[in-house]
Motif scaffolding. Structure first.
Motif, PDB file in Angstrom:
ATOM      1  N   UNK A 270      84.872 -68.487 -17.035  1.00 11.84           N
ATOM      2  CA  UNK A 270      85.149 -67.197 -17.668  1.00 11.84           C
ATOM      3  C   UNK A 270      84.057 -66.174 -17.335  1.00 11.84           C
ATOM      4  N   UNK A 271      82.809 -66.627 -17.277  1.00  9.23           N
ATOM      5  CA  UNK A 271      81.680 -65.710 -17.089  1.00  9.23           C
ATOM      6  C   UNK A 271      81.337 -65.442 -15.620  1.00  9.23           C
ATOM      7  N   UNK A 272      81.890 -66.216 -14.693  1.00  8.19           N
ATOM      8  CA  UNK A 272      81.407 -66.127 -13.321  1.00  8.19           C
ATOM      9  C   UNK A 272      81.598 -64.746 -12.705  1.00  8.19           C
ATOM     10  N   UNK A 273      82.643 -64.026 -13.085  1.00  2.00           N
ATOM     11  CA  UNK A 273      82.851 -62.676 -12.573  1.00  2.00           C
ATOM     12  C   UNK A 273      82.391 -61.602 -13.562  1.00  2.00           C
ATOM     13  N   UNK A 274      81.806 -62.047 -14.651  1.00  7.88           N
ATOM     14  CA  UNK A 274      81.337 -61.112 -15.676  1.00  7.88           C
ATOM     15  C   UNK A 274      79.822 -61.144 -15.846  1.00  7.88           C
ATOM     16  N   UNK A 275      79.154 -61.980 -15.090  1.00  4.25           N
ATOM     17  CA  UNK A 275      77.709 -62.104 -15.247  1.00  4.25           C
ATOM     18  C   UNK A 275      77.006 -60.811 -14.837  1.00  4.25           C
ATOM     19  N   UNK A 276      75.891 -60.543 -15.488  1.00  2.00           N
ATOM     20  CA  UNK A 276      75.122 -59.324 -15.237  1.00  2.00           C
ATOM     21  C   UNK A 276      73.991 -59.551 -14.237  1.00  2.00           C
ATOM     22  N   UNK A 277      73.579 -60.784 -14.075  1.00  3.66           N
ATOM     23  CA  UNK A 277      72.474 -61.055 -13.159  1.00  3.66           C
ATOM     24  C   UNK A 277      72.626 -62.452 -12.565  1.00  3.66           C
ATOM     25  N   UNK A 278      72.048 -62.643 -11.387  1.00  6.15           N
ATOM     26  CA  UNK A 278      72.063 -63.964 -10.751  1.00  6.15           C
ATOM     27  C   UNK A 278      71.213 -64.930 -11.584  1.00  6.15           C
TER      28      UNK A 278
END
Length: 322
Positions: free
Chosen positions: A218-226
């Motif tokens: 769910x978060x992989x395309x919503x992450x804010x930073x590497x």
């Protein structure tokens, strides 16, 4: 029910025949190893797909898998032996007998992270970006791997008669030293076979990891930073492991302190990961995120702590017009 069965009485689920191994010619093949191998293959296929989807070099993850598996197995065994040294110091010939069990996932994770770091340095890749992709494959391996413990009748919890109670024939337990007095005081007899009734901690951890994997998807395309996925993985896995480890009877402990090393490490990972995520999100909002965590920054730029567009802009300003 037979000596080869595993039974979940309150769920009315009976596995009539659960073998630990089988023979091919003169060679005995352990299902534990087969399940681990299947987990690695599925994990690799997913990671290669994820690398392609995000525009990364798939060869990087082929190399990482090869070396990560090698050093991961070594790390898992070293970790387990180190915290079971009272036993292995008296049985040195058993140190290399990994086919009979005795692997610690934290040792494997530590070795895999070190392998990833070295590979990223050699190939000049952004370490945290690779960690985000690789940790999802690592989770898949863990989801599969715990079912190897199921086949081996090991890594179970204390006595319970709860909804998920698992009956295991007493004589089929892989490590008799993991059987407690409490289990013996609550033996259950099925078809004349004495069984222990225990928490199926392998199942708890496999399901926890499955839920964590879905969260990362769910978060992989919503992450804010590497690195955000990696720290979510480390922190939430630490929480789950802290709870599950408290149920287990085969805890690796710090000397004779009675303190489970996996519980301590789980808490450290949770608080450290939570702190890093919060700090990085605050820096992201302020526009001061270090280059090594910025999305779209190359490994070289991250190492030098500059964004690639800053360097390009500078060159453009200095280049004279035609």
């Amino acid at each position: 029910m037979t000596e080869h069965s595993i039974y979940f009485p309150h769920l009315h689920i009976l596995f009539k025949y659960v073998p630990k191994s089988f023979m091919i010619g003169n060679y005995r093949i352990a299902f534990y190893g087969i399940i681990i191998a299947v987990g690695i293959i599925v994990a690799e296929l997913f990671v290669l797909h994820e690398a392609k989807r995000t525009g990364q070099d798939q060869e990087t993850y082929l190399d990482l898998t090869i070396w990560g598996v090698i050093f991961g197995i070594i790390g898992a065994r070293i970790y387990y032996v180190a915290f079971s040294w009272d036993y292995y110091s008296k049985h040195l010939n058993e140190i290399i007998k990994i086919h009979s069990g005795g692997m610690a996932i934290y040792g494997s994770v530590i070795a895999a992270i070190l392998t990833c770091f070295v590979l990223c340095r050699i190939k000049k890749l952004q370490f945290w970006k690779v960690c985000d992709t690789a940790c999802m494959g690592l989770l898949i391996g863990q989801i599969f791997g715990r079912w190897g413990n199921f086949m081996n009748r090991e890594a179970f919890g204390e006595y319970t008669d709860s909804l998920f109670a698992m009956l295991v024939p007493l004589d089929a337990v892989n490590r008799p030293q993991d059987i407690t007095e409490n289990m013996m005081a609550h033996l259950v007899t099925q078809n004349g076979i004495d069984c222990i009734s225990v928490h199926p901690t392998f199942l708890y951890e496999s399901l926890w990891n499955l839920g964590l994997f879905i969260l990362l998807l769910f978060f992989r395309d919503r992450k804010k930073f590497e690195g955000q996925l990696f720290f979510l993985y480390m922190g939430l896995y630490g929480v789950g492991r802290f709870w599950i480890e408290g149920l287990r009877t085969d805890q690796l402990q710090v000397g004779d302190s009675g303190v489970a090393i996996s519980q301590v490490l789980g808490l450290v990972l949770f608080f450290a990961s939570a702190a890093i995520i919060i700090i990085c999100l605050l820096l992201y909002r302020e526009g001061n995120l270090p280059a090594m965590f910025r999305k779209g920054v190359s490994g070289q730029a991250a190492k030098a702590d500059i964004a690639p567009d800053e360097g390009v802009g500078k060159e453009a300003e200095e280049k004279p017009e035609d």
